[in-house]
Design a protein around this motif. Structure first.
Motif, PDB file in Angstrom:
ATOM      1  N   SER A 103       0.813  -1.222   0.000  1.00 53.75           N
ATOM      2  CA  SER A 103       0.000   0.000   0.000  1.00 53.75           C
ATOM      3  C   SER A 103       0.844   1.269   0.000  1.00 53.75           C
ATOM      4  CB  SER A 103      -0.908   0.014   1.238  1.00 53.75           C
ATOM      5  OG  SER A 103      -0.125   0.070   2.422  1.00 53.75           O
ATOM      6  N   VAL A 104       2.168   1.119   0.011  1.00 56.11           N
ATOM      7  CA  VAL A 104       3.048   2.277   0.217  1.00 56.11           C
ATOM      8  C   VAL A 104       3.571   2.806  -1.120  1.00 56.11           C
ATOM      9  CG1 VAL A 104       5.142   3.103   1.331  1.00 56.11           C
ATOM     10  CG2 VAL A 104       3.751   1.354   2.451  1.00 56.11           C
ATOM     11  N   PRO A 105       3.327   4.088  -1.422  1.00 59.54           N
ATOM     12  CA  PRO A 105       3.925   4.692  -2.624  1.00 59.54           C
ATOM     13  C   PRO A 105       5.400   4.983  -2.370  1.00 59.54           C
ATOM     14  CG  PRO A 105       2.594   6.314  -1.443  1.00 59.54           C
ATOM     15  CD  PRO A 105       2.461   5.022  -0.690  1.00 59.54           C
ATOM     16  N   VAL A 106       6.288   4.216  -2.992  1.00 55.85           N
ATOM     17  CA  VAL A 106       7.704   4.268  -2.620  1.00 55.85           C
ATOM     18  C   VAL A 106       8.586   5.020  -3.597  1.00 55.85           C
ATOM     19  CG1 VAL A 106       7.556   2.126  -1.301  1.00 55.85           C
ATOM     20  CG2 VAL A 106       8.141   2.026  -3.732  1.00 55.85           C
ATOM     21  N   ALA A 107       8.072   5.377  -4.769  1.00 54.81           N
ATOM     22  CA  ALA A 107       8.927   5.948  -5.810  1.00 54.81           C
ATOM     23  C   ALA A 107       9.619   7.217  -5.326  1.00 54.81           C
ATOM     24  CB  ALA A 107       8.096   6.253  -7.052  1.00 54.81           C
TER      25      ALA A 107
ATOM     26  N   MET B 169       8.074   9.551   4.320  1.00 55.85           N
ATOM     27  CA  MET B 169       6.670   9.732   3.991  1.00 55.85           C
ATOM     28  C   MET B 169       6.552  10.075   2.514  1.00 55.85           C
ATOM     29  SD  MET B 169       3.433   9.821   4.895  1.00 55.85           S
ATOM     30  CE  MET B 169       3.598   9.563   6.660  1.00 55.85           C
ATOM     31  N   ALA B 170       5.421   9.697   1.893  1.00 55.04           N
ATOM     32  CA  ALA B 170       5.177   9.998   0.493  1.00 55.04           C
ATOM     33  C   ALA B 170       3.729  10.437   0.320  1.00 55.04           C
ATOM     34  CB  ALA B 170       5.471   8.777  -0.384  1.00 55.04           C
ATOM     35  N   VAL B 171       3.444  11.054  -0.808  1.00 59.45           N
ATOM     36  CA  VAL B 171       2.100  11.571  -1.092  1.00 59.45           C
ATOM     37  C   VAL B 171       1.067  10.450  -1.022  1.00 59.45           C
ATOM     38  CG1 VAL B 171       0.640  12.576  -2.883  1.00 59.45           C
ATOM     39  CG2 VAL B 171       2.938  13.497  -2.478  1.00 59.45           C
ATOM     40  N   GLY B 172       0.013  10.670  -0.207  1.00 58.00           N
ATOM     41  CA  GLY B 172      -1.074   9.706  -0.119  1.00 58.00           C
ATOM     42  C   GLY B 172      -0.790   8.493   0.719  1.00 58.00           C
ATOM     43  N   MET B 173       0.363   8.476   1.386  1.00 54.07           N
ATOM     44  CA  MET B 173       0.728   7.319   2.199  1.00 54.07           C
ATOM     45  C   MET B 173      -0.208   7.207   3.402  1.00 54.07           C
ATOM     46  SD  MET B 173       4.584   6.548   3.426  1.00 54.07           S
ATOM     47  CE  MET B 173       5.045   5.144   4.429  1.00 54.07           C
ATOM     48  N   PRO B 174      -0.627   5.988   3.779  1.00 54.40           N
ATOM     49  CA  PRO B 174      -1.473   5.835   4.962  1.00 54.40           C
ATOM     50  C   PRO B 174      -0.768   6.358   6.203  1.00 54.40           C
ATOM     51  CG  PRO B 174      -1.396   3.791   3.688  1.00 54.40           C
ATOM     52  CD  PRO B 174      -0.355   4.700   3.112  1.00 54.40           C
ATOM     53  N   PRO B 175      -1.512   6.836   7.199  1.00 54.00           N
ATOM     54  CA  PRO B 175      -0.876   7.305   8.439  1.00 54.00           C
ATOM     55  C   PRO B 175      -0.147   6.170   9.130  1.00 54.00           C
ATOM     56  CG  PRO B 175      -3.259   7.152   8.717  1.00 54.00           C
ATOM     57  CD  PRO B 175      -2.983   6.949   7.260  1.00 54.00           C
ATOM     58  N   LYS B 176       0.963   6.496   9.789  1.00 57.25           N
ATOM     59  CA  LYS B 176       1.764   5.454  10.412  1.00 57.25           C
ATOM     60  C   LYS B 176       2.459   5.982  11.653  1.00 57.25           C
ATOM     61  CE  LYS B 176       5.922   6.180   7.518  1.00 57.25           C
ATOM     62  NZ  LYS B 176       7.015   6.312   8.503  1.00 57.25           N
ATOM     63  N   LEU B 177       2.936   5.047  12.451  1.00 52.45           N
ATOM     64  CA  LEU B 177       3.764   5.360  13.596  1.00 52.45           C
ATOM     65  C   LEU B 177       5.188   4.903  13.306  1.00 52.45           C
ATOM     66  CD1 LEU B 177       1.684   4.109  16.682  1.00 52.45           C
ATOM     67  CD2 LEU B 177       1.479   6.272  15.454  1.00 52.45           C
ATOM     68  N   SER B 178       6.151   5.727  13.669  1.00 54.89           N
ATOM     69  CA  SER B 178       7.547   5.316  13.709  1.00 54.89           C
ATOM     70  C   SER B 178       7.983   5.375  15.163  1.00 54.89           C
ATOM     71  CB  SER B 178       8.430   6.221  12.850  1.00 54.89           C
ATOM     72  OG  SER B 178       8.158   6.032  11.480  1.00 54.89           O
ATOM     73  N   ALA B 179       8.525   4.281  15.660  1.00 51.26           N
ATOM     74  CA  ALA B 179       8.865   4.203  17.080  1.00 51.26           C
ATOM     75  C   ALA B 179      10.285   3.677  17.259  1.00 51.26           C
ATOM     76  CB  ALA B 179       7.871   3.305  17.815  1.00 51.26           C
ATOM     77  N   PHE B 180      10.932   4.168  18.293  1.00 53.65           N
ATOM     78  CA  PHE B 180      12.243   3.652  18.685  1.00 53.65           C
ATOM     79  C   PHE B 180      12.503   4.094  20.118  1.00 53.65           C
ATOM     80  CE2 PHE B 180      12.630   7.564  16.261  1.00 53.65           C
ATOM     81  CZ  PHE B 180      13.338   8.397  17.102  1.00 53.65           C
ATOM     82  N   THR B 181      13.348   3.348  20.805  1.00 50.17           N
ATOM     83  CA  THR B 181      13.711   3.676  22.177  1.00 50.17           C
ATOM     84  C   THR B 181      15.180   4.058  22.196  1.00 50.17           C
ATOM     85  OG1 THR B 181      12.078   2.121  23.044  1.00 50.17           O
ATOM     86  CG2 THR B 181      13.814   2.818  24.547  1.00 50.17           C
ATOM     87  N   TYR B 182      15.433   5.367  22.391  1.00 46.40           N
ATOM     88  CA  TYR B 182      16.801   5.867  22.423  1.00 46.40           C
ATOM     89  C   TYR B 182      17.217   6.169  23.851  1.00 46.40           C
ATOM     90  CZ  TYR B 182      20.881   8.833  21.921  1.00 46.40           C
ATOM     91  OH  TYR B 182      22.149   9.358  22.047  1.00 46.40           O
TER      92      TYR B 182
ATOM     93  N   VAL C 207       7.608   7.956  19.920  1.00 45.01           N
ATOM     94  CA  VAL C 207       6.624   7.498  18.927  1.00 45.01           C
ATOM     95  C   VAL C 207       6.237   8.701  18.083  1.00 45.01           C
ATOM     96  CG1 VAL C 207       4.406   6.390  18.529  1.00 45.01           C
ATOM     97  CG2 VAL C 207       5.737   5.774  20.550  1.00 45.01           C
ATOM     98  N   GLN C 208       6.464   8.608  16.788  1.00 41.61           N
ATOM     99  CA  GLN C 208       6.094   9.680  15.873  1.00 41.61           C
ATOM    100  C   GLN C 208       4.832   9.280  15.117  1.00 41.61           C
ATOM    101  OE1 GLN C 208      10.549  11.490  14.881  1.00 41.61           O
ATOM    102  NE2 GLN C 208       9.458  10.327  13.308  1.00 41.61           N
ATOM    103  N   VAL C 209       3.812  10.117  15.170  1.00 43.65           N
ATOM    104  CA  VAL C 209       2.604   9.944  14.356  1.00 43.65           C
ATOM    105  C   VAL C 209       2.838  10.730  13.073  1.00 43.65           C
ATOM    106  CG1 VAL C 209       0.101  10.187  14.257  1.00 43.65           C
ATOM    107  CG2 VAL C 209       1.227   9.798  16.467  1.00 43.65           C
ATOM    108  N   GLU C 210       2.903  10.028  11.944  1.00 48.23           N
ATOM    109  CA  GLU C 210       3.292  10.645  10.675  1.00 48.23           C
ATOM    110  C   GLU C 210       2.140  10.543   9.681  1.00 48.23           C
ATOM    111  OE1 GLU C 210       7.838   9.043  11.552  1.00 48.23           O
ATOM    112  OE2 GLU C 210       6.813   8.423   9.686  1.00 48.23           O
ATOM    113  N   TYR C 211       1.909  11.632   8.927  1.00 48.19           N
ATOM    114  CA  TYR C 211       0.741  11.648   8.039  1.00 48.19           C
ATOM    115  C   TYR C 211       0.886  12.724   6.974  1.00 48.19           C
ATOM    116  CZ  TYR C 211      -0.434  15.275  11.508  1.00 48.19           C
ATOM    117  OH  TYR C 211      -0.386  16.351  12.357  1.00 48.19           O
ATOM    118  N   ASP C 212       0.040  12.596   5.949  1.00 43.07           N
ATOM    119  CA  ASP C 212      -0.040  13.529   4.833  1.00 43.07           C
ATOM    120  C   ASP C 212      -1.201  14.476   5.119  1.00 43.07           C
ATOM    121  OD1 ASP C 212      -0.475  14.839   2.437  1.00 43.07           O
ATOM    122  OD2 ASP C 212      -0.472  13.044   1.190  1.00 43.07           O
ATOM    123  N   THR C 213      -0.914  15.765   5.337  1.00 47.71           N
ATOM    124  CA  THR C 213      -1.959  16.696   5.749  1.00 47.71           C
ATOM    125  C   THR C 213      -2.964  16.990   4.644  1.00 47.71           C
ATOM    126  OG1 THR C 213      -0.660  18.664   5.159  1.00 47.71           O
ATOM    127  CG2 THR C 213      -0.413  17.793   7.400  1.00 47.71           C
ATOM    128  N   ALA C 214      -2.638  16.638   3.395  1.00 48.58           N
ATOM    129  CA  ALA C 214      -3.627  16.792   2.332  1.00 48.58           C
ATOM    130  C   ALA C 214      -4.742  15.761   2.464  1.00 48.58           C
ATOM    131  CB  ALA C 214      -2.960  16.662   0.964  1.00 48.58           C
TER     132      ALA C 214
END
Length: 444
Positions: free
Chosen positions: A23-27, A379-392, A398-405
């Motif tokens: 489902s991920v637009p990767v180009a 992130m890419a145009v139209g990509m579904p919302p996602k979380l990126s997480a890591f423990t430093y 936890v980052q909530v990442e999304y396309d505001t369009a």
């Protein structure tokens, strides 16, 4: 010595217009990895370190040629560009939203200065690296920078010129054709089974790319060491991982933002999956190469669902999927779809996706510098919302990442705050003295 090789089918998607992986637009997708530090970073030393990294990791000094077929070509004289600018968080967001020109190289650096703080950002084409290899690369950058800043002459930087084989090329010798065909047969049966489509967050963006803060956004949830440790203790007591608890928490949180407000809804939780351990011989995280695949957990989620109960469902499903080698089979099956129904099933959009890199050790830093936090973004145009997480350094981010369009800042901001509240509540809730049946206490 391999100084040029053709891109594999998997890699080609990242360098082809409008291509998708699942489902991920990767180009053309960039991968940003970096650190915020207190103190002033020396641009001259950083340029030298970037050149050393490109020498040690050959894909970092490649460009892609289009003569006859797409191919990586090693540039022996390549020196990564380093842009030095002023600015803090707003400048960082502008960088995340800026178009990237990959014609001359696939790796560069940015140094942002903001008063007494600095931000180092490595920009890498996602076609040659994943999050699992990007964090070790960032750590190597700090080890090399610290060694140079200490005046010891730096670390050895042997120049490597052999390009690593692509992950799907490596998988071809590990996963039998029969497993791939069997996986496609399962996908075909699921596609014709008439199951419900996953519920989705209602689009509420403005439908344009004109957001003044940049189209690609992130809301950051940062837990301190005490809360992170309490979350780990709770996870162990339930026989779960922190990642499973995170998935349970975000599924319950997103369900509260879905319509209708009452009743159970089908939800698909997407998971990023690292394929390095599936290869023989196993590939280390320090090898810069894109080895990312994915898998999904479909489950019915009631309004007000218990995050821990959802975490157990996710954990059981992920364990079974990994035992079946689903991430490896998914990647190879995506290249062999037999009809539109299979392609649609493999490209099903998740309700929410989670990419958790895991624990990141504290980076070394020379006198006068202190690493505050790490950051990563893709992130890419139209990509579904996602979380990126890591423990430093013992602190969960936890980052909530999304396309505001597609998804508006106001609602996604509330979702991020609700997720933080859910995680803090889980951390405060007394855990059982004995793990639930079927979920032995783990140490991971």
């Amino acid at each position: 010595m391999t100084t040029q090789r053709a891109l594999s089918p998997f890699e080609t998607g990242y360098f082809s217009a409008s291509a998708r992986f699942g489902s991920v637009p990767v180009a053309g997708m960039p991968l940003f990895i970096g650190s915020v530090v207190r103190g002033t970073v020396d641009a001259g030393l950083l340029r030298r370190v970037l050149a050393e990294l490109a020498g040690v990791h050959p894909l970092l000094r490649c460009r892609v040629t289009t003569e006859n077929t797409l191919a990586f070509r090693l540039q022996e004289d390549f020196r990564p560009r380093l842009d030095v600018t002023e600015g803090g968080d707003d400048a960082y967001l502008r960088l995340l939203n800026s178009p990237q020109d990959w014609t001359t190289g696939l790796f560069r650096g940015h140094l942002l200065r903001d008063g007494s703080s600095s931000r180092v950002v490595l920009v890498i084409h996602h076609g040659i690296a994943d999050g699992r290899s990007a964090f070790p690369l960032l750590d190597e950058m700090w080890r090399r920078y610290t060694a140079l800043a200490s005046g010891t002459g730096g670390l050895p930087a042997p120049v490597e010129s052999r390009l690593p084989d692509a992950v799907d090329t490596r998988l071809a010798s590990v996963v039998p054709d029969a497993e791939i065909t069997g996986f496609l047969d399962l996908v075909a049966r699921a596609a014709t089974g008439g199951g419900p489509a996953p519920a989705m967050l209602r689009p509420d963006g403005d439908g344009t790319a004109d957001d003044p803060l940049g189209r690609f956004a992130l809301d950051r949830v940062e837990l301190d060491t005490g809360t992170t440790g309490a979350l780990l203790t709770t996870a162990r007591a339930h026989g779960l991982t922190v990642n499973a608890l995170l998935c349970g928490a975000v599924l319950a949180t997103v369900r509260a933002h879905l319509e209708p407000a009452a009743g159970a809804l089908p939800m698909l939780c997407g998971h990023a999956a690292d394929l390095r351990s599936s290869l023989r011989p196993e590939l280390s995280a320090s090898t810069v190469l894109n080895c990312a695949s994915g898998l999904g957990t479909m489950l019915a989620v009631d309004a007000g669902a218990d995050p821990v109960a959802l975490a157990r469902e996710v954990a059981a499903d992920v364990r079974a999927a990994l035992a079946r080698r689903d991430p490896a089979r998914f990647l190879l099956a995506s290249q062999r779809v037999r009809n539109e129904a299979e392609a649609a099933a493999l490209g099903a959009r998740p309700t929410i996706a989670v990419s958790n890199v895991g624990r990141i050790p504290r980076h070394p830093a020379p006198a006068g510098l202190s690493v505050v936090r790490d950051e990563a973004y893709a992130m890419a145009v139209g990509m579904p919302p996602k979380l990126s997480a890591f423990t430093y350094d013992g602190r969960l981010t936890v980052q909530v990442e999304y396309d505001t369009a597609v998804h508006g800042r106001e609602r996604m901001g509330r979702l991020g705050r609700d997720l933080e509240a859910a995680l803090r509540k889980i951390a405060r809730t007394p855990a059982p003295a004995v793990a639930a049946p079927g979920f032995p206490v783990t140490t991971a």
